[in-house]
Design a protein around this motif. Sequence first.
Motif, PDB file in Angstrom:
ATOM      1  N   GLU A  83      43.922  43.615  38.311  1.00 45.33           N
ATOM      2  CA  GLU A  83      42.950  44.510  37.585  1.00 45.33           C
ATOM      3  C   GLU A  83      41.558  44.593  38.634  1.00 45.33           C
ATOM      4  OE1 GLU A  83      45.153  43.332  34.203  1.00 45.33           O
ATOM      5  OE2 GLU A  83      43.634  42.101  35.401  1.00 45.33           O
ATOM      6  N   VAL A  85      39.601  45.529  41.796  1.00 43.69           N
ATOM      7  CA  VAL A  85      39.865  46.711  42.460  1.00 43.69           C
ATOM      8  C   VAL A  85      38.973  46.492  44.019  1.00 43.69           C
ATOM      9  CG1 VAL A  85      39.037  49.000  42.663  1.00 43.69           C
ATOM     10  CG2 VAL A  85      40.037  48.306  40.471  1.00 43.69           C
ATOM     11  N   TRP A 102      38.129  41.632  37.897  1.00 44.72           N
ATOM     12  CA  TRP A 102      38.811  41.757  36.600  1.00 44.72           C
ATOM     13  C   TRP A 102      37.849  41.651  35.647  1.00 44.72           C
ATOM     14  CZ3 TRP A 102      39.690  37.858  33.284  1.00 44.72           C
ATOM     15  CH2 TRP A 102      39.897  36.601  33.662  1.00 44.72           C
ATOM     16  N   SER A 136      41.587  48.681  35.681  1.00 48.63           N
ATOM     17  CA  SER A 136      41.153  48.989  37.041  1.00 48.63           C
ATOM     18  C   SER A 136      40.497  50.407  36.938  1.00 48.63           C
ATOM     19  CB  SER A 136      42.090  49.097  37.846  1.00 48.63           C
ATOM     20  OG  SER A 136      42.782  47.810  38.001  1.00 48.63           O
ATOM     21  N   THR A 161      44.723  47.460  44.066  1.00 44.90           N
ATOM     22  CA  THR A 161      44.557  46.041  43.513  1.00 44.90           C
ATOM     23  C   THR A 161      44.593  45.173  44.936  1.00 44.90           C
ATOM     24  OG1 THR A 161      46.590  46.328  42.460  1.00 44.90           O
ATOM     25  CG2 THR A 161      44.650  46.354  40.944  1.00 44.90           C
ATOM     26  N   THR A 185      46.305  49.218  35.655  1.00 46.27           N
ATOM     27  CA  THR A 185      45.353  50.356  36.159  1.00 46.27           C
ATOM     28  C   THR A 185      44.806  51.295  35.142  1.00 46.27           C
ATOM     29  OG1 THR A 185      46.799  51.822  37.084  1.00 46.27           O
ATOM     30  CG2 THR A 185      45.990  49.846  38.862  1.00 46.27           C
TER      31      THR A 185
END
Length: 492
Positions: A83, A85, A102, A136, A161, A185
Amino acid sequence: MNEAMLLVLDEGTTSTRAMLYTPDGVRVGMAQRDLTQYYPRPGWVEQDATEIWERTLACAQEMVAQAGSADRILAIGITNQRETVVAWDRRSGRPLARAIVWQDRRTADQCQALRDAGHEPLIQARTGLVIDPYFSATKMRWLIDHEPAVAQAGDALALGTVESWLVWKLTGGLHISDASNASRTQLLALDGAGWDADLCALFDIPPAALPAIVDNAGDFGATCPDLLGGSIPICGLAGDQQAATIGQGCLVPGQAKATLGTGAFILAPVGDAPPRSDHRLLGTILCQLDGRRRYALEGSIFVAGSLVKWLRDALGLVGSAQETEALARSVPDSGGVSLLPALSGLGAPHWRPEARGVIAGLTQGTTRAHIVRAALESIAHQVHDLAGAFAADGAPWTSLRLDGGMSANDWIAQDMADMLDIAVERPADVETTARGAAMLAALGAGLHGSIEAAVAQLPGRQRFAPAMDAPVRADRLKAWGALLAASERALP
């Protein structure tokens, strides 16, 4: 060291590591570097993607040196914090902003707007995920909206990711994401082969910036020769929780694993049909092999090991995580103290991003041992809530396999068995996330004919049987339920 090795890159939240494994899954080396986390505002958590890359590469180079040379490495497996990014420029290969981790909660208002607009049923039906800042897509949109360099990148923008970022850097420009990471995502439908056009439009994410979706095992290209002293094929990719599930040998319904790391993440396989939860669990892709998917239900607890870190660093109640076990054993119970560890909101099955931590039941007789024990007890309480949700969704646990740093604490393992009233098992080597990535790399390199064959080589486990009287368990759960209810009433 005569036989060929498998190299695993295990990129976590607070550190990055490289590990060497023999083809039959025995760990023979490890290098580790800490990662910096930035907290520019309350609820914001960021990392430097360049630091992630450079420290991961340094660890990898150390392990290649230990192996003897790059030609001693048969394949690389990568597993990563999900998650999180990264946005980077395809031309320069440089990050355009700090990575959003995340744990970050900055998109809570954006998520609420999506819920208010009635989009959650569609998102949950297609992706298996609830609307929450954890995932995400809203992070990607935030970067585009608030970071000028990201907004101005145009066709050069790459989003991904952490495994996408590492593969890009290792290969010099290959942009891919494995199905397990892609499923986190909110841009991939559980039964869809590629990025979902409707979801990309809903979150306003340009599909051209996203990576190609690949299996979890296969031939994914090779490293640039100058990085590790030779070209090494990348043959395994998986999000950390899926890798740990595979590394625990949990492949069939009834088996469940709990990784007790920064957070606590429970996955239970459900077969080859996309799951649907009516109890706020997450449907996720466990793995995709030869284009065929296996699925799991997941419950995500945001605060576990980070709670002990908070006790140590913010409150000074312990000098090290290892002290917590002795402190918990030093008192017969928590002395009436209850702790709600909502330092980053509450995850599954409650999904209350607005929740705040609470310590209740303090008296003049309360000691640091009582508070520490209450903190450790809260981990099992949260897992118990999840066990009820899994059972209600038709996926009851017959056993639970623990891994992650906190699982080395015997008191926690026994308390988990006592509160769940089922057997809890722990492998001798709790680094099952890396082991799962090694198994996938071995599969992708052709060392095993199936994931089942790889799992068959797993070693034995230590077993913790439940030993708590039912009235004691009931009293603890009653106090926990009261704390949850009071926390909900206290917020507007």
